[in-house]
Design an enzyme around this catalytic site. Sequence first.
Site, PDB file in Angstrom:
ATOM      1  N   HIS A  28     -30.319 -57.922  19.330  1.00  0.00           N
ATOM      2  CA  HIS A  28     -31.188 -56.793  19.723  1.00  0.00           C
ATOM      3  C   HIS A  28     -30.995 -56.460  21.208  1.00  0.00           C
ATOM      4  CE1 HIS A  28     -34.196 -58.028  16.347  1.00  0.00           C
ATOM      5  NE2 HIS A  28     -33.435 -57.019  15.916  1.00  0.00           N
ATOM      6  N   ARG A  33     -36.413 -63.302   7.024  1.00  0.00           N
ATOM      7  CA  ARG A  33     -35.680 -64.442   7.610  1.00  0.00           C
ATOM      8  C   ARG A  33     -36.656 -65.505   8.101  1.00  0.00           C
ATOM      9  NH1 ARG A  33     -32.226 -60.944  11.712  1.00  0.00           N
ATOM     10  NH2 ARG A  33     -32.498 -59.106  10.423  1.00  0.00           N
ATOM     11  N   ASN A  46     -24.180 -46.839  12.749  1.00  0.00           N
ATOM     12  CA  ASN A  46     -24.692 -48.196  12.552  1.00  0.00           C
ATOM     13  C   ASN A  46     -24.514 -48.541  11.073  1.00  0.00           C
ATOM     14  OD1 ASN A  46     -26.166 -50.519  12.329  1.00  0.00           O
ATOM     15  ND2 ASN A  46     -28.062 -49.674  13.173  1.00  0.00           N
ATOM     16  N   GLU A  52     -32.421 -47.617  20.609  1.00  0.00           N
ATOM     17  CA  GLU A  52     -31.130 -48.313  20.651  1.00  0.00           C
ATOM     18  C   GLU A  52     -29.969 -47.328  20.521  1.00  0.00           C
ATOM     19  OE1 GLU A  52     -33.133 -50.810  17.583  1.00  0.00           O
ATOM     20  OE2 GLU A  52     -31.711 -52.309  18.281  1.00  0.00           O
ATOM     21  N   ARG A  74     -22.415 -49.505  16.609  1.00  0.00           N
ATOM     22  CA  ARG A  74     -23.179 -50.733  16.817  1.00  0.00           C
ATOM     23  C   ARG A  74     -22.414 -51.885  16.167  1.00  0.00           C
ATOM     24  NH1 ARG A  74     -28.344 -53.061  13.695  1.00  0.00           N
ATOM     25  NH2 ARG A  74     -28.772 -54.755  15.131  1.00  0.00           N
TER      26      ARG A  74
END
Length: 407
Positions: free
Chosen positions: A180, A241, A7, A386, A91
Amino acid sequence: MLVLVINCGSSSVKYDVIETEERRDICRGIVERIGAVTSILKHEPAGKERIKETKVINDHGEALQEILNFLLSDEAGVLSSPSDIKAVGHRVVHGGEMFKDSVLIDDVVKDAIKQAFDLAPLHNPPNLKGIQAAQERLPDIPHVAVFDTAFHHSLPPHAYLYGIPNRLYRRHKIRKYGFHGTSHYYVSRQYYKLTDKPRKDTKVITCHLGNGASIAAIKGGESIDTSMGFTPLSGMVMGTRSGDLDPSILFYIMEKEEIQLNSLHSMLNRHSGLLGLSGYASDMRDLIEEARNGDRRCQQAIDVFCYTIQKYIGSYIAALNGCDAILLTAGIGENSPVIRQKSLENLDGLGIEIDSEKNENLTRGKLEKISSDTSKTEIYVVPTNEELVIAIDAAKIASAKGQSPWV
Ligand code: ADP
């Protein structure tokens, strides 16, 4: 099968080696601050001593080389040869409209990831760098791209279209994509193992509450709506964010603050959300502590975060026409009783009742139910994984030579 999961962020590479049949993490680690004066390497092999080093690492290629050196080293290694790895799962944040599933990476796929640079300028370029660096060092092993957007490909047009001229969708693919995906997929599948209901009849809301946060409505196993949109900037207020805004605010800020587009971009991505609201921190632990000490702005940031969760839950109950279970996951969802309580406590009018005692006393790292016995909708805390989704997908694609395992 042993799978290396990678990732890549702009200045970091996270990695995991996973045994997919046993679903066992063999080793994990991270190289951080790539390109800075000194980089940090952390390597955590299961059952062996952890290693932390600082070193000069100039780019993702060097980072990958360091990771392979660790994996093959005498003291801290977990592989006897690079060929022990049978697949590499990468990813990739944005798959655009093209990728509905994970894919074996070839030149066409790399080109398509590149074409999506504009859609995810912070994520896709480092993702591709990681792919190139890993392919150079592990050229004989299948590399698989697993997209954050893929699980949300089932969104219907009425959920993914924005109220702007339709030609902009046709020309530039401006639409909601959602992110996600691997996490929403994983936690929903953990719930299906618990329920006797046929999957086609299930309705769940998954709340991935980490630094980045998103909520999804999942009907019959498929995502039908989600809070993130064209990019991961929208939806929930997040660590740094902004989440959703009235678009007019952007023109107004540019005019009043006399700033250019790139400063606005940076403000909304890096200096907004919980950090911007509190003026103190993006990390929920820090905010909770300061709010306890009486800091009003930290408390307000928490209030906004929790209220946003409530509103999404309400709207997704409407989208799903009911809800069997709410599943909370990621750093905040898994670890913060305070935020879970505050987000879910005033929803009894919708048949949602959190049990405060269960919420306070659950075992960390385990799937646990935290709703009361009278709650019509169940609430679970579900640790996400994940990396495991990426590893299993990569293993299946590598052995099926390109066929999608998504179900
Ligand atoms: P990401 O993967 O998006 O970087 P994580 O899923 O690791 O994020 O979540 C990070 C967030 O989880 C941070 O805001 C952190 O403060 C929060 N978090 C972790 N542990 C706790 C805790 N015990 N209480 C409250 N928040 C927590």
